[in-house]
Motif scaffolding. Structure first.
Motif, PDB file in Angstrom:
ATOM      1  N   GLU A 168      -5.604  -2.506  -0.860  1.00  0.00           N
ATOM      2  CA  GLU A 168      -6.747  -1.279  -0.189  1.00  0.00           C
ATOM      3  C   GLU A 168      -7.557  -2.352   1.049  1.00  0.00           C
ATOM      4  O   GLU A 168      -7.393  -1.756   2.074  1.00  0.00           O
ATOM      5  N   GLY A 169      -6.623  -3.575   1.381  1.00  0.00           N
ATOM      6  CA  GLY A 169      -7.773  -4.353   1.978  1.00  0.00           C
ATOM      7  C   GLY A 169      -6.564  -4.070   3.921  1.00  0.00           C
ATOM      8  O   GLY A 169      -6.919  -3.662   5.127  1.00  0.00           O
ATOM      9  N   GLY A 170      -5.301  -3.106   3.429  1.00  0.00           N
ATOM     10  CA  GLY A 170      -4.143  -3.024   4.181  1.00  0.00           C
ATOM     11  C   GLY A 170      -4.896  -1.168   4.962  1.00  0.00           C
ATOM     12  O   GLY A 170      -4.078  -1.225   5.898  1.00  0.00           O
ATOM     13  N   ASP A 171      -5.181  -0.768   4.326  1.00  0.00           N
ATOM     14  CA  ASP A 171      -5.753   0.892   3.675  1.00  0.00           C
ATOM     15  C   ASP A 171      -5.502   1.460   5.692  1.00  0.00           C
ATOM     16  O   ASP A 171      -5.918   2.706   6.321  1.00  0.00           O
ATOM     17  N   GLU A 172      -6.793   0.273   6.438  1.00  0.00           N
ATOM     18  CA  GLU A 172      -7.294   0.569   7.465  1.00  0.00           C
ATOM     19  C   GLU A 172      -6.614   0.754   8.458  1.00  0.00           C
ATOM     20  O   GLU A 172      -7.029   0.888   9.711  1.00  0.00           O
ATOM     21  N   LEU A 173      -4.936  -0.240   8.667  1.00  0.00           N
ATOM     22  CA  LEU A 173      -4.397  -1.099   9.617  1.00  0.00           C
ATOM     23  C   LEU A 173      -3.684   0.839  10.037  1.00  0.00           C
ATOM     24  O   LEU A 173      -3.212   1.600   9.655  1.00  0.00           O
ATOM     25  N   GLY A 216       0.883  -1.162   0.376  1.00  0.00           N
ATOM     26  CA  GLY A 216      -0.057   0.349  -0.146  1.00  0.00           C
ATOM     27  C   GLY A 216       1.167   1.134   0.049  1.00  0.00           C
ATOM     28  O   GLY A 216       0.665   2.308  -0.421  1.00  0.00           O
ATOM     29  N   SER A 217       1.846   1.319   0.723  1.00  0.00           N
ATOM     30  CA  SER A 217       2.404   2.725   0.808  1.00  0.00           C
ATOM     31  C   SER A 217       3.529   2.492  -0.402  1.00  0.00           C
ATOM     32  O   SER A 217       3.611   3.345  -0.611  1.00  0.00           O
ATOM     33  N   ASP A 218       4.189   1.546  -1.336  1.00  0.00           N
ATOM     34  CA  ASP A 218       4.462   1.155  -2.203  1.00  0.00           C
ATOM     35  C   ASP A 218       3.616   1.923  -3.496  1.00  0.00           C
ATOM     36  O   ASP A 218       3.869   2.249  -4.564  1.00  0.00           O
ATOM     37  N   THR A 219       2.437   1.810  -3.654  1.00  0.00           N
ATOM     38  CA  THR A 219       2.103   2.248  -4.719  1.00  0.00           C
ATOM     39  C   THR A 219       0.846   3.086  -4.306  1.00  0.00           C
ATOM     40  O   THR A 219      -0.218   3.736  -5.028  1.00  0.00           O
ATOM     41  N   ALA A 220       1.411   3.794  -2.962  1.00  0.00           N
ATOM     42  CA  ALA A 220       0.319   5.078  -2.554  1.00  0.00           C
ATOM     43  C   ALA A 220       0.806   5.948  -3.550  1.00  0.00           C
ATOM     44  O   ALA A 220      -0.177   7.483  -3.666  1.00  0.00           O
ATOM     45  N   GLY A 221       1.569   6.550  -4.088  1.00  0.00           N
ATOM     46  CA  GLY A 221       2.105   7.538  -4.933  1.00  0.00           C
ATOM     47  C   GLY A 221       1.064   7.535  -6.402  1.00  0.00           C
ATOM     48  O   GLY A 221       1.583   7.920  -7.654  1.00  0.00           O
ATOM     49  N   LEU A 222       0.733   6.007  -6.900  1.00  0.00           N
ATOM     50  CA  LEU A 222       0.055   5.669  -8.281  1.00  0.00           C
ATOM     51  C   LEU A 222      -1.323   6.716  -7.964  1.00  0.00           C
ATOM     52  O   LEU A 222      -2.255   7.432  -7.684  1.00  0.00           O
ATOM     53  N   SER A 223      -1.541   7.543  -9.671  1.00  0.00           N
ATOM     54  CA  SER A 223      -2.575   8.102  -9.515  1.00  0.00           C
ATOM     55  C   SER A 223      -3.807   6.555  -9.730  1.00  0.00           C
ATOM     56  O   SER A 223      -3.367   6.412  -9.556  1.00  0.00           O
TER      57      SER A 223
END
Length: 463
Positions: free
Chosen positions: A338-343, A315-322
């Motif tokens: 996206e299942g890890g976004d709320e961690l 999730g961190s690695d792909t956070a900069g994608l549009s």
């Protein structure tokens, strides 16, 4: 169709030395097979026939003058897409990223070139290497040569399919949770996930390894002579060591082997898998080894924690994608990330802490044994268009329970074919050893090859 691509690397090198074969004719035969078969198997990407033939001609000149560059001079090889080769773009298996062109060879590719190996091209992988499947949003759907309707496994999907099809005798993949062993097992091949740091990688990361995928243990050992050479870019690599990579069968009498059919995590194994592994263990016992059961040693907290950490990491690695780019990620992978976004940060750290917990548990459980015998997969096979055997991003790691512990514990583990299912799909035996005993694991594999008897003919697609 020429049979030259089916020759092991060990045979090719001897034939070059004796001038019975030329690297140029072998390379041409390999390229012809790929050209004829890969529309069905879809294992390759960024093929370089001109560069390969140029390298083969240079190798031919060296052999004629008696000055080979190294142990793999003139041997055709392929390299997984995420292992950098200078001048080739690296899309990481996904349509979502703006792929960069590699400015230098990664350690594995650099060692291959220095040894004179002929790099035919790259092999395919799933999005970010995070599937044990040949499914990708960027590459064609890789298929298992034993049955084109079935999955080759992953993430070194193309490398293993290429091995089964005989594109090259040595194909290099990567492994952080089983990604050379899993596909090799489904494709009937041999693969070594070496001790952590034995093969330098760049950039290094916990559990990450590169490894050869071949048809024989001897070819895997030959590849290790080259791949294990040092590279300063990997600051986590092991000190250079003068090891005997001859892969002579290990004497089995007196060895104490553990037989593990349940590590404590993952799906229950299919009865055909249990039967194949049990039969393999019986061969070792008949040859004089003591085989004892190894009880489960991992638990759900470990694999679920690793799942949380990896979700957060990607999730961190792909956070900069549009938003447009994120929409191009394979849906299974996107849903998983996206299942890890709320961690919370605490959740992620607790997940990360399961890596040393898994390492300690694996090393402690296996320490009483010289080697451990396990399945590679709990299942025999699954459809080509599935992202995983369960095809459920909420349960992404149920199939890696036999493999992932040895990534975290840094122990070497080998996959070698031990039989076939009633549907004629290969079944892999995993042989794990103590840290740093890479040569012993290979020699155990060679001993098993000698005991198991003739294998079925490799798949063919001649028309």
């Amino acid at each position: 169709m020429s049979e030259l691509p089916d020759l092991p690397a060990t045979v090719l090198v001897s034939a070059y030395r004796e001038r019975r074969l030329s690297p140029v004719e072998v390379t041409r035969a390999a390229l012809a097979r790929i050209d004829a078969w890969d529309d069905q198997i879809c294992a390759t990407w960024a093929m370089d026939p001109e560069g390969a033939l140029a390298a083969a001609r240079q190798s031919e000149t060296r052999w004629q003058s008696g000055t080979p560059a190294g142990p793999l001079d003139g041997v055709p090889v392929t390299v997984k897409e995420n292992i950098a080769t200078k001048g080739v773009t690296m899309p990481a298996g996904t349509a979502a990223v703006n792929a960069m062109v590699a400015t230098e060879d990664a350690p594995a590719a650099a060692r291959l070139r220095e040894s004179g190996a002929v790099i035919l091209g790259k092999t395919t992988m799933p999005d970010f290497g995070m599937l044990s499947s040949g499914l990708s949003s960027f590459h064609r759907l890789a298929r298992n040569p034993w049955n084109l309707a079935m999955n080759p496994g992953g993430s070194s999907a193309g490398a293993s399919a290429a091995t089964a099809a005989g594109y090259a005798p040595i194909n290099i993949g990567t492994d952080i949770g089983g990604s050379v062993r899993l596909p090799a097992a489904l494709c009937g091949a041999v693969s070594l996930k070496p001790s952590f740091g034995r093969i330098p990688v760049s950039p290094p990361f916990l559990g990450r390894a590169a490894g050869p995928i071949t048809r024989t243990v001897a070819d895997a050992a030959l590849a290790m002579q080259v791949l294990s050479l040092p590279d300063s870019r990997d600051y986590m690599s092991l000190p250079p060591a003068d090891l005997d990579w001859s892969a002579e069968p290990l004497p089995l009498r007196g060895l104490k082997l553990g037989l593990c059919l349940d590590t404590g995590i993952g799906s229950d194994p299919d009865p055909e898998v249990v039967d194949a592994i049990t039969n393999a263990a019986r061969l070792f016992a008949d040859a004089g080894a003591t085989v004892e059961p190894l009880a489960p040693f991992l638990n759900r907290d470990m694999i679920e924690g690793l799942d949380r950490f990896w979700r957060a990491r990607f999730g961190s690695d792909t956070a900069g994608l549009s938003d447009e780019q994120r929409a191009k990620i394979l849906p299974y992978i996107r849903d998983w990330i996206e299942g890890g976004d709320e961690l919370s940060g605490r959740d992620v750290y607790r997940g990360f802490a399961q890596i040393p917990a898994m390492s300690q548990a694996t090393q402690k459980a296996t320490a009483p044994f010289d080697y451990v015998l396990l399945p590679v997969w709990p299942t025999v096979s699954f459809p080509a268009d599935y992202a995983s055997p369960l095809n459920n991003p909420a349960k992404p790691f149920e199939h890696i329970g036999y493999c992932v512990g040895f990534n975290m514990s840094e122990q070497p583990a080998l996959s070698v074919n031990c039989g076939y299912s009633t549907s004629s799909m290969p079944i892999g035996l995993q042989i794990a050893g103590r840290r740093f005993d890479d040569t012993g694991v290979l020699r155990m594999g060679a001993a098993f090859e000698a005991m198991r008897g003739p294998q079925r003919s490799w798949p063919r697609f001649d028309r």
